[in-house]
Design an enzyme around this catalytic site. Sequence first.
Site, mmCIF file in Angstrom:
data_model
loop_
_atom_site.group_PDB
_atom_site.id
_atom_site.type_symbol
_atom_site.label_atom_id
_atom_site.label_comp_id
_atom_site.label_asym_id
_atom_site.label_seq_id
_atom_site.Cartn_x
_atom_site.Cartn_y
_atom_site.Cartn_z
ATOM 1 N N LYS A 25 0.851 -1.193 0.000
ATOM 2 C CA LYS A 25 0.000 0.000 0.000
ATOM 3 C C LYS A 25 0.892 1.251 0.000
ATOM 4 C CE LYS A 25 -4.294 1.615 2.118
ATOM 5 N NZ LYS A 25 -5.451 1.205 2.956
ATOM 6 N N GLU A 29 -19.564 -3.992 10.715
ATOM 7 C CA GLU A 29 -20.488 -3.166 11.511
ATOM 8 C C GLU A 29 -21.618 -3.998 12.107
ATOM 9 O OE1 GLU A 29 -19.323 -2.383 8.546
ATOM 10 O OE2 GLU A 29 -18.289 -0.481 8.790
ATOM 11 N N ARG A 36 -25.520 -0.781 7.854
ATOM 12 C CA ARG A 36 -25.282 -2.231 7.825
ATOM 13 C C ARG A 36 -25.855 -2.933 9.055
ATOM 14 N NH1 ARG A 36 -20.627 -3.805 4.482
ATOM 15 N NH2 ARG A 36 -21.427 -3.339 2.381
HETATM 16 C C1 LIG Z 1 -19.124 -0.935 5.247
HETATM 17 C C2 LIG Z 1 -17.877 -0.080 5.207
HETATM 18 N N1 LIG Z 1 -17.205 0.137 6.353
HETATM 19 C C3 LIG Z 1 -16.086 0.891 6.351
HETATM 20 C C4 LIG Z 1 -15.636 1.468 5.184
HETATM 21 C C5 LIG Z 1 -14.434 2.380 5.205
HETATM 22 N N2 LIG Z 1 -13.294 1.822 4.449
HETATM 23 C C6 LIG Z 1 -13.056 2.144 3.202
HETATM 24 S S1 LIG Z 1 -11.707 1.413 2.576
HETATM 25 C C7 LIG Z 1 -11.408 0.641 4.062
HETATM 26 C C8 LIG Z 1 -10.235 -0.252 4.228
HETATM 27 C C9 LIG Z 1 -10.233 -1.259 3.121
HETATM 28 O O1 LIG Z 1 -9.096 -2.079 3.265
HETATM 29 P P1 LIG Z 1 -8.729 -3.018 2.034
HETATM 30 O O2 LIG Z 1 -9.947 -3.685 1.548
HETATM 31 O O3 LIG Z 1 -7.627 -3.876 2.488
HETATM 32 O O4 LIG Z 1 -8.270 -2.020 0.884
HETATM 33 P P2 LIG Z 1 -6.870 -1.221 0.751
HETATM 34 O O5 LIG Z 1 -7.198 0.209 1.071
HETATM 35 O O6 LIG Z 1 -5.907 -1.842 1.698
HETATM 36 O O7 LIG Z 1 -6.465 -1.400 -0.674
HETATM 37 C C10 LIG Z 1 -12.380 0.967 4.979
HETATM 38 C C11 LIG Z 1 -12.425 0.466 6.376
HETATM 39 C C12 LIG Z 1 -16.388 1.240 4.015
HETATM 40 N N3 LIG Z 1 -16.035 1.795 2.831
HETATM 41 N N4 LIG Z 1 -17.489 0.453 4.051
#
Ligand SMILES: Cc1ncc(C[n+]2csc(CCOP(=O)(O)OP(=O)(O)O)c2C)c(N)n1
Length: 623
Positions: free
Chosen positions: A280, A366, A394
């Site tokens: 990342k 959630e 959610r």
């Molecule tokens: C239901 C929900 N909860 C929280 C989020 C906030 N959120 C967006 S991206 C993320 C982290 C995602 O991690 P990953 O899937 O590993 O993607 P990366 O950014 O590491 O590529 C979060 C918690 C969201 N978009 N949707």
Amino acid sequence: MLLEQIEKENDIKKISETDYDLLAQEIRNFLIDKLSKTGGHLASNLGVVELTMAMHLTFDLPKDKIIWDVGHQSYTHKILTGRKTGFNDLRRYGGMSGFPKPKESKSDAFGTGHSSTSISAGLGYARARDLLKEDYQVVSVIGDGSLTGGMAYEAMNNASQIKSNFITVLNDNTMSISKNVGGISQHLSTLRSANLYHGIKKGVEVTLEHTPVIGEPMIRQIKKAKNSLKHLVVPKMLFEDMGLTYLGPVSGHDIKKLCHILQEAKKIQGPVLLHVLTEKGKGYEPAMKEPWKFHGIGPFCIETGEAVCKGEKKPGYGDVFGQVLCDIAAKDEKVVAITAAMEDGTGLRQFHKLFPERFFDVGIAEEHGVTFAAGLAAAGMRPVFAVYSSFLQRGYDQMIHDVALQNLPVIFAVDRGGLVGSDGETHQGIFDLSYLSSIPNMTVLSPKHKWELADMLRFAFRLDGPVAIRYPRGEAYEGYQEFRMPIELGKSEWIYKEKHIGILSVGHMFEEAVKIRDILVKKGYSVSLVNARFVKPIDQDMIREISEDHEYLFTLEENVQIGGFGSQVLCFAEKERLPIRVINMALPDQYVEHGSVDVLKRELNFDENSLANKIIDEIDHKE
Ligand SMILES: Cc1ncc(C[n+]2csc(CCOP(=O)(O)OP(=O)(O)O)c2C)c(N)n1
Ligand SMILES: CC(=O)[C@@H](O)[C@H](O)COP(=O)(O)O
Ligand SMILES: [Mg+2]
């Protein structure tokens, strides 16, 4: 510039293989340059440049379908599908979205923004393809963080039954927004170390092949030993046990290797999970060092990575919440805090530092977070679930079924209530006053300024049932500090007591309400202003009192009208046949796109001037 060639021909397959790495570098430089001006999701996108290129080299879009999970990492995909110029206005009103949008491009197969939906949607596509006897590839791309969301397992469980090809690419960079958490994250790290096992195995074979005479028979012996060793070293594959063919882990930054293994994945009948290892923030030092800081950022200085901020930044509502919760927790060891992978965004970093054993990051889960809180409360703890308004959608059933039905004392700190701006339709927190008010036993409050948030949080601990306190993204309002009446259940607060016109505002709309009143008073109108404080229960005595010497009552809330605060007030006034005309000033029954909040409010006629004119029109029209 290869990017120009891409923009002209809109086809990465025309790029020569020897130029792949150069194109990847150009894309990284482009993203860093553009996002330094507009802000956006930088680190995630820098991590998937090669992966995205490899998928575009392997699959034929838009015929083949790529479904992104969350979709915040789809910027390279957008560059490769003719939207390079869109980055001049990324996430601005009328500009390009920061998430995949089918209305933006035929190559965006599915709209996303909330986590863990990609495998379900991809499986839907794959099933439809087979039923309609169509012929295209379906690829869901999910991150390791999104894989902590329960929906992904529901989907994989169901995907195990499909007989035709359906590919899930797991983009594993060990990060959610913060460091990834939980059992699946540990399982992935054992799979990654298994890669080490494969590396050792390869190393041993190569050495033996070069050892004369004893080499060959020795290899046969070791191969036998290795297979038994493998089951000792390489863990039981969760994915294989769920019926998916597991491939990998492979480097997510080697385009040729990725193309090769994607071609292999295409040949497999049934569900396939390709485990890809990425970094990342790759290619930009500050983002590699602090990927959590560069997950979602505003404009920044490329040389230093420092935010370009206009003037001194005041504390946000989340900061105030986090600080007050720490004060309360210091005096009450029953207080525990829960986040769903949003530690920093909800202001819980300090709580985590001070009370690590009372801090729980449940991952992007959630639904589980709500019922986990219910369990904690049932066992005598005082849980506080800090969660974004749109993500809490959610957990609606869990709030009813597991918390409110049992009247358990869970406090929901609902952040990002109201318009959030740049993230657009999926993230606007404009339904929460409706969905929270619909839950029996739920008390719903919304503060007018930062001091009232502090008072409401302390008040919530005095209630013995479920409470939701809703506040917006951004800096906390610091006006009207002198207005700080003690919080009393179901009681609102007079700010200006006049006659004729009454404004009853909810939460942070108080800032606009004050400005609206100023406009009206300057035009000679007599206007009262009441701060609602409670969205549920509404202050019935206040409404009766206002109706005695006011002709109009305008309710004001940054929430859709249907089921919101104003609709409760209107129902009550009608039921009691009160001699007052209640008009709700709320958001329309529609989704609100991305843009700055100020611009969105103007476009929605929800700024103070439009609202003041609406009141005047209502009065002039009537009189
Ligand atoms: C239901 C929900 N909860 C929280 C989020 C906030 N959120 C967006 S991206 C993320 C982290 C995602 O991690 P990953 O899937 O590993 O993607 P990366 O950014 O590491 O590529 C979060 C918690 C969201 N978009 N949707
Ligand atoms: C992609 C995603 O869902 C999160 O990164 C979200 O954009 C965070 O929003 P804030 O910027 O309001 O914390
Ligand atoms: Mg990740």
